[in-house]
Design a protein around this motif. Structure first.
Motif, mmCIF file in Angstrom:
data_model
loop_
_atom_site.group_PDB
_atom_site.id
_atom_site.type_symbol
_atom_site.label_atom_id
_atom_site.label_comp_id
_atom_site.label_asym_id
_atom_site.label_seq_id
_atom_site.Cartn_x
_atom_site.Cartn_y
_atom_site.Cartn_z
ATOM 1 N N ALA A 67 0.859 -1.184 0.000
ATOM 2 C CA ALA A 67 0.000 0.000 0.000
ATOM 3 C C ALA A 67 0.892 1.229 0.000
ATOM 4 C CB ALA A 67 -0.926 0.016 1.209
ATOM 5 N N ALA A 68 0.363 2.303 -0.551
ATOM 6 C CA ALA A 68 1.118 3.551 -0.631
ATOM 7 C C ALA A 68 0.681 4.503 0.483
ATOM 8 C CB ALA A 68 0.904 4.211 -1.992
ATOM 9 N N VAL A 69 1.653 5.089 1.152
ATOM 10 C CA VAL A 69 1.401 6.112 2.167
ATOM 11 C C VAL A 69 1.585 7.478 1.514
ATOM 12 C CG1 VAL A 69 2.029 7.000 4.430
ATOM 13 C CG2 VAL A 69 2.340 4.567 3.924
ATOM 14 N N TYR A 106 2.482 -4.806 3.971
ATOM 15 C CA TYR A 106 1.857 -4.782 5.291
ATOM 16 C C TYR A 106 2.739 -5.447 6.331
ATOM 17 C CZ TYR A 106 -2.316 -2.461 3.758
ATOM 18 O OH TYR A 106 -3.170 -1.504 3.287
ATOM 19 N N ALA A 107 3.554 -6.406 5.925
ATOM 20 C CA ALA A 107 4.525 -6.975 6.861
ATOM 21 C C ALA A 107 5.475 -5.892 7.353
ATOM 22 C CB ALA A 107 5.306 -8.110 6.200
ATOM 23 N N ASP A 108 5.894 -5.021 6.443
ATOM 24 C CA ASP A 108 6.791 -3.929 6.828
ATOM 25 C C ASP A 108 6.069 -2.900 7.683
ATOM 26 O OD1 ASP A 108 9.358 -2.596 6.709
ATOM 27 O OD2 ASP A 108 8.399 -1.119 5.405
ATOM 28 N N PHE A 109 4.809 -2.613 7.364
ATOM 29 C CA PHE A 109 4.037 -1.691 8.206
ATOM 30 C C PHE A 109 3.958 -2.216 9.641
ATOM 31 C CE2 PHE A 109 1.624 -0.175 4.245
ATOM 32 C CZ PHE A 109 2.287 1.048 4.206
ATOM 33 N N ILE A 110 3.678 -3.515 9.790
ATOM 34 C CA ILE A 110 3.578 -4.096 11.128
ATOM 35 C C ILE A 110 4.922 -4.020 11.839
ATOM 36 C CG2 ILE A 110 3.103 -6.188 12.445
ATOM 37 C CD1 ILE A 110 1.235 -7.039 10.133
ATOM 38 N N SER A 111 5.983 -4.363 11.131
ATOM 39 C CA SER A 111 7.317 -4.295 11.721
ATOM 40 C C SER A 111 7.641 -2.881 12.193
ATOM 41 C CB SER A 111 8.354 -4.756 10.699
ATOM 42 O OG SER A 111 9.666 -4.587 11.193
ATOM 43 N N VAL A 151 -2.149 -0.300 9.046
ATOM 44 C CA VAL A 151 -2.547 -1.668 9.351
ATOM 45 C C VAL A 151 -3.952 -1.695 9.933
ATOM 46 C CG1 VAL A 151 -1.980 -3.754 10.672
ATOM 47 C CG2 VAL A 151 -0.142 -2.327 9.736
ATOM 48 N N LEU A 152 -4.248 -0.742 10.822
ATOM 49 C CA LEU A 152 -5.568 -0.676 11.440
ATOM 50 C C LEU A 152 -6.659 -0.506 10.391
ATOM 51 C CD1 LEU A 152 -7.255 -0.518 14.061
ATOM 52 C CD2 LEU A 152 -6.834 1.949 14.078
ATOM 53 N N ARG A 153 -6.431 0.380 9.434
ATOM 54 C CA ARG A 153 -7.438 0.607 8.391
ATOM 55 C C ARG A 153 -7.579 -0.618 7.480
ATOM 56 N NH1 ARG A 153 -5.231 5.856 8.545
ATOM 57 N NH2 ARG A 153 -3.880 5.512 6.731
#
Length: 378
Positions: A125-127, A153-158, A172-174
């Motif tokens: 996903a793009a921020v 998303y693995a990187d977002f969680i990390s 991640v929440l969204r």
């Protein structure tokens, strides 16, 4: 409020009070039929109230009481011994602001989705600027430099766990469906932007995510407005959780009861890489001990008069302690509100870890006795 207002309360009140306790739903209780299935898999570590506590358990209870009452403020502490199914705590069943501790449950939900095949962690996903959150968010630099930043998303969680990145956590929440996708008992909170602005007596505007805008605008909020919002948050935190619930959940996580083996290993690995709070619980580790943990740090109320101590809501550290022999204990130290200096708070957390180590020596016969005082209290 959504079902996530209360993570594992119906289940964890049993952990707190034992099999004979009566767990009454609160006025805020909601239908939890739609919560993630790992919530249903959390088992009760039953503790019958008729079972007399051991001398070691009484000693640790006394240590936690001394440490909790010794720090001025709203303090809750819980220590769980999974091997013996015993919970010791000081005011551990009350709700305290989690702040970034809540990132644990966002990550847990996402990994449960991955285990169920509802989320591919390699999905990207793009921020963009419109996604940026307030306060600590290292990912903001990448967005500013490139206009957007794409990662998995693995990187977002990390990033959310190891760097406590607020924007990564909100992404991640969204993706997980928002806070309504939570579980009954530990409150997720609505996300950093609406929560942090509400604590400051503001309504969120995306411009607050850029530069020092949030801090500058917050200065314009009248003190009585800020104080009322601050008080309301501490009294009924939208991201609240009890230390007992957190210590219980961490024990079930470590035991592999909440996620697949692969996801459990991955999650615990991330918690072992956490960069924040090196001198909170981690700073009190005896030689040979290790910790996988997550910190949380809340806002400070503005100071009206010079010399007046700052009032902070939420100064926490929770984690899984592993002794040199492999024994595991889960710990949650939550300071809901205090004005005491940060070094004093850290020393209290060190005392909790020393007390756990002392308890471990007693129950494993490593040489300490209940008269010893590794917590540094009397």
């Amino acid at each position: 409020m959504p079902a996530m207002r209360t993570l594992l309360s119906a289940l964890f009140c049993l952990l707190a009070f034992g099999a004979l306790a009566t767990c009454r739903p609160s006025d805020e209780a909601d239908d939890t039929s739609g919560v993630p299935n790992f919530g249903e898999r959390i088992e009760q570590a039953a503790e019958d109230l008729t079972v007399e506590r051991s001398a070691q358990e009484e000693w640790l209870d006394d240590q936690l009481f001394a440490l909790g009452t010794g720090l001025k403020g709203k303090v809750g502490i819980a220590v769980y011994d999974p091997a013996r199914g015993r919970m010791m705590h000081f005011k551990g069943t009350e709700l305290y602001p989690q702040q970034s501790v809540s990132k644990l449950w966002v990550a847990l939900s996402a990994l449960d989705m991955a285990d169920a095949g509802r989320l591919d962690l390699s999905e990207t996903a793009a921020v963009r600027n419109d996604d940026l959150a307030v306060f600590h968010s290292p990912i903001r630099q990448s967005v500013a430099a490139q206009g957007s930043f794409t990662t998995s998303y693995a990187d977002f969680i990390s990033r959310a766990l190891t760097q406590s990145d607020n924007t990564a956590n909100d992404m991640v929440l969204r993706r997980g469906g928002g806070p309504d996708a939570g579980f009954a008992g530990i409150r997720f909170g609505p996300g950093e932007r609406p929560m942090q602005s509400a604590i400051a007596g503001l309504e969120w505007r995306q411009s607050y995510a850029l530069g020092d805008t949030f801090f500058e605008v917050r200065k314009t909020v009248p003190h009585d407005v800020r104080a009322a919002a601050f008080d309301a948050y501490v009294d009924d935190p939208v991201d609240g959780a009890s230390p007992v619930a957190i210590a219980s959940a961490l024990a079930r996580l470590e035991a592999g009861d909440l996620l697949s083996d692969t996801s459990t290993t991955r999650f615990l690995g991330w918690l072992g890489e956490v960069k924040s709070g090196p001198n909170r619980l981690k700073g009190g580790l005896p030689e040979g001990w290790s910790i996988a943990h997550k910190t949380g740090t809340g806002q400070v109320l503005d100071i009206v008069e010079p010399g007046q101590p700052a009032d902070q809501a939420g100064y926490n550290d929770v984690g899984i302690l592993t002794a040199p022999d492999g024994s595991v204990y889960t710990v949650a130290v939550m300071i809901g509100r205090t004005q005491v200096p940060i070094p004093v708070r850290m020393e209290m957390m060190h005392g909790v870890v020393r007390a756990v180590a002392g308890y471990h020596e007693m129950v494993t016969g490593a040489g300490a006795t209940p008269q010893d005082d590794p917590a540094g209290t009397s």
